[in-house]
Scaffold this active site. Structure first.
Site, PDB file in Angstrom:
ATOM      1  N   TYR A 187      -7.021  -1.213   9.587  1.00 29.58           N
ATOM      2  CA  TYR A 187      -7.651  -2.299   8.811  1.00 29.58           C
ATOM      3  C   TYR A 187      -8.297  -3.331   9.727  1.00 29.58           C
ATOM      4  CZ  TYR A 187      -5.713  -0.562   4.437  1.00 29.58           C
ATOM      5  OH  TYR A 187      -5.445   0.217   3.347  1.00 29.58           O
ATOM      6  N   ARG A 229       4.812   1.115  -5.030  1.00 33.04           N
ATOM      7  CA  ARG A 229       3.923   0.345  -5.914  1.00 33.04           C
ATOM      8  C   ARG A 229       4.443   0.255  -7.345  1.00 33.04           C
ATOM      9  NH1 ARG A 229      -1.449  -0.283  -3.832  1.00 33.04           N
ATOM     10  NH2 ARG A 229      -1.092  -0.784  -1.678  1.00 33.04           N
TER      11      ARG A 229
HETATM   12  O1  CP3 Z   1       5.760  -2.337  -5.534  1.00 29.54           O
HETATM   13  C1  CP3 Z   1       5.549  -2.188  -4.309  1.00 29.54           C
HETATM   14  O2  CP3 Z   1       5.401  -1.063  -3.782  1.00 29.54           O
HETATM   15  C2  CP3 Z   1       5.621  -3.411  -3.414  1.00 29.54           C
HETATM   16  C3  CP3 Z   1       4.414  -4.022  -3.107  1.00 29.54           C
HETATM   17  C4  CP3 Z   1       3.385  -3.445  -2.145  1.00 29.54           C
HETATM   18  C5  CP3 Z   1       2.045  -3.859  -2.220  1.00 29.54           C
HETATM   19  N1  CP3 Z   1       1.372  -3.344  -1.154  1.00 29.54           N
HETATM   20  C6  CP3 Z   1       1.498  -4.745  -3.270  1.00 29.54           C
HETATM   21  C7  CP3 Z   1       0.056  -4.693  -3.558  1.00 29.54           C
HETATM   22  C8  CP3 Z   1       3.499  -2.592  -1.047  1.00 29.54           C
HETATM   23  C9  CP3 Z   1       4.706  -1.838  -0.560  1.00 29.54           C
HETATM   24  C10 CP3 Z   1       2.222  -2.547  -0.427  1.00 29.54           C
HETATM   25  C11 CP3 Z   1       1.947  -1.812   0.824  1.00 29.54           C
HETATM   26  C12 CP3 Z   1       0.552  -1.518   1.190  1.00 29.54           C
HETATM   27  N2  CP3 Z   1      -0.536  -2.338   1.140  1.00 29.54           N
HETATM   28  C13 CP3 Z   1       0.160  -0.325   1.800  1.00 29.54           C
HETATM   29  C14 CP3 Z   1       1.082   0.816   2.117  1.00 29.54           C
HETATM   30  C15 CP3 Z   1       1.368   1.602   0.882  1.00 29.54           C
HETATM   31  C16 CP3 Z   1       0.259   2.525   0.488  1.00 29.54           C
HETATM   32  O3  CP3 Z   1      -0.234   2.368  -0.657  1.00 29.54           O
HETATM   33  O4  CP3 Z   1      -0.083   3.395   1.277  1.00 29.54           O
HETATM   34  C17 CP3 Z   1      -1.223  -0.411   2.051  1.00 29.54           C
HETATM   35  C18 CP3 Z   1      -2.091   0.662   2.659  1.00 29.54           C
HETATM   36  C19 CP3 Z   1      -1.648  -1.709   1.638  1.00 29.54           C
HETATM   37  C20 CP3 Z   1      -3.010  -2.295   1.713  1.00 29.54           C
HETATM   38  C21 CP3 Z   1      -3.495  -2.601   0.336  1.00 29.54           C
HETATM   39  N3  CP3 Z   1      -3.143  -3.735  -0.376  1.00 29.54           N
HETATM   40  C22 CP3 Z   1      -4.289  -1.787  -0.529  1.00 29.54           C
HETATM   41  C23 CP3 Z   1      -4.898  -0.457  -0.149  1.00 29.54           C
HETATM   42  C24 CP3 Z   1      -4.405  -2.467  -1.751  1.00 29.54           C
HETATM   43  C25 CP3 Z   1      -5.057  -1.980  -3.043  1.00 29.54           C
HETATM   44  C26 CP3 Z   1      -6.351  -2.651  -3.345  1.00 29.54           C
HETATM   45  C27 CP3 Z   1      -6.713  -2.452  -4.812  1.00 29.54           C
HETATM   46  O5  CP3 Z   1      -6.940  -3.459  -5.501  1.00 29.54           O
HETATM   47  O6  CP3 Z   1      -6.763  -1.297  -5.274  1.00 29.54           O
HETATM   48  C28 CP3 Z   1      -3.678  -3.657  -1.630  1.00 29.54           C
HETATM   49  C29 CP3 Z   1      -3.497  -4.668  -2.688  1.00 29.54           C
HETATM   50  C30 CP3 Z   1      -2.160  -4.668  -3.323  1.00 29.54           C
HETATM   51  N4  CP3 Z   1      -0.978  -4.649  -2.662  1.00 29.54           N
HETATM   52  C31 CP3 Z   1      -1.902  -4.758  -4.712  1.00 29.54           C
HETATM   53  C32 CP3 Z   1      -0.511  -4.783  -4.870  1.00 29.54           C
HETATM   54  C33 CP3 Z   1       0.267  -4.934  -6.139  1.00 29.54           C
HETATM   55  C34 CP3 Z   1      -2.959  -4.842  -5.803  1.00 29.54           C
HETATM   56  C35 CP3 Z   1      -3.454  -6.255  -5.859  1.00 29.54           C
HETATM   57  C36 CP3 Z   1      -3.611  -6.764  -7.267  1.00 29.54           C
HETATM   58  O7  CP3 Z   1      -2.727  -6.570  -8.111  1.00 29.54           O
HETATM   59  O8  CP3 Z   1      -4.624  -7.454  -7.491  1.00 29.54           O
END
Ligand code: CP3
Length: 348
Positions: A156, A32
């Protein structure tokens, strides 16, 4: 594996460490690293929904490169999401800010599983263009591709959104084992294709995220999940190093290695030297600074980084990372300082 590895990045610290080597410095990147901790990310994302931004090659490339420019990390990770391929093939889901993936019609029956559309390379065709832009700027710095592991994706789809206890997922797995296998088989195919597209486009390593696998016992993981994750690693072969990561997986580390990984990602609960004793000499490790430690005073952070670098010496190869993703309110300047410290200590 060596001859097939992307020549451009073959000598990079990340690729060397992932293969069990000791490069001139310990490579460091952050799960992230692209995202809300960066003001330049928040600016670029203004008014654009998360999954829409993941399908625009110009935005994907720019957001992927932002943390590399700012922090000097040793790898980029493609800006995308584990649920992106599901969205791309037409599953009705969204990412809600502050919540995570939310699925309109959760999967509960065999008919629901059979309604998940077939994955095609064309469905994620925008990846090719994004990766071309990214690798042109990265030069010798590797791009990491990634996908969700079948268990974490299934959670999910079955729960309909994020879950603390995964109770519907576990009930589904135990009550309908054949339908469970059908669902995980389908998710394995989807993630395999997603990874293959990223590798063919130019990714130099891949990470399979089984973030919630730590919710399972070792026995259940091995019976109901491991065969499906193994199939993904087998299908993508040895073209690039493979990283396998989950949270709360202290007891699952050897199984996660045995799935076919070169590198096992470790969260902050397990010291890296202990992880290596459990994994044996065939695996490099990745991790494992507690993301919350980045909110402590600098002397505490420095002490923790030095401890992790010392413990990582026990492994054949060590990629420095956090034990899970960067928390959104993290001060990005602290991340830059950690990168400098990891490089300074490991070069010295
Ligand atoms: O920089 C990186 O690591 C690359 C981008 C990345 C994202 N998601 C972008 C993202 C990666 C590798 C992921 C993987 C991901 N997504 C996982 C596995 C990693 C982990 O954290 O365990 C999981 C479980 C997800 C599902 C998911 N997507 C979650 C739990 C969330 C967070 C929701 C929130 O708003 O707190 C997301 C959204 C997400 N994915 C964001 C980003 C940058 C945030 C969205 C935003 O910026 O509005």
């Amino acid at each position: 594996m060596t001859e097939k590895i992307q020549a451009r990045t073959a000598a990079s610290p990340l690729v060397v460490a992932a293969q069990g080597g000791r490069p001139s410095r310990t490579p460091v990147w952050f799960m992230r690293q692209a995202g809300r901790s960066l003001p330049e990310y928040r600016k670029l994302r203004e008014g654009i929904a998360m999954l829409d931004s993941c399908m625009r090659p110009d935005l994907v490339a720019e957001i992927t490169l932002q943390p590399v420019r700012r922090h000097g990390v040793d790898a980029a990770i493609l800006f995308s999401d584990i649920v992106l391929p599901l969205k791309a093939i037409g599953v009705d889901l969204d990412i809600k800010p502050g919540i995570g993936p939310v699925v309109a019609e959760p999967v509960r029956t065999l008919a629901d599983v059979e309604r998940i559309p077939e994955m095609t390379r064309d469905a994620v065709g925008f990846i090719d263009e994004a990766v071309a832009i990214i690798t042109a700027e990265l030069g010798e710095t590797p791009l990491i591709g990634f996908a969700g592991a079948p268990f974490t994706l299934a959670s999910y789809l079955i729960e309909g959104g994020p879950s603390r206890n995964h109770e519907l997922t576990k009930a589904f797995m135990l009550s309908q084992p054949d339908v469970w296998d059908a669902l995980l088989g389908r998710l394995a195919e989807i993630s395999t294709t997603f990874l293959q597209v990223q590798i063919d486009a130019g990714a130099s390593a891949v990470q399979l995220f089984d973030s919630w696998a730590g919710a399972l016992s070792k026995a259940t993981y091995e019976t109901s999940v491991l065969p499906h994750s193994t199939r993904i690693f087998e299908a993508i072969g040895d073209a690039v190093p493979k990283i396998h990561f989950g949270v709360g997986t202290s007891l699952l580390l050897p199984s996660m290695g045995a799935a076919g990984a070169d590198v096992v990602g470790v969260d902050w609960r397990t010291p890296l030297d202990q992880a290596t004793r459990e994994l044996g000499p065939s695996y490099a490790v990745q991790g494992n600074l507690d993301p919350a430690v980045l909110f402590a005073d600098w002397p505490v952070i420095e002490r923790e980084v030095r401890r992790i670098l010392a413990e990582g010496q026990a492994a054949p190869g060590h990629i420095f990372n956090l034990g899970h993703g960067v928390l959104p309110s993290t001060d990005p300047d602290v991340l830059t300082r950690v990168v400098d410290l990891v490089h300074r200590v490991s070069e010295g």
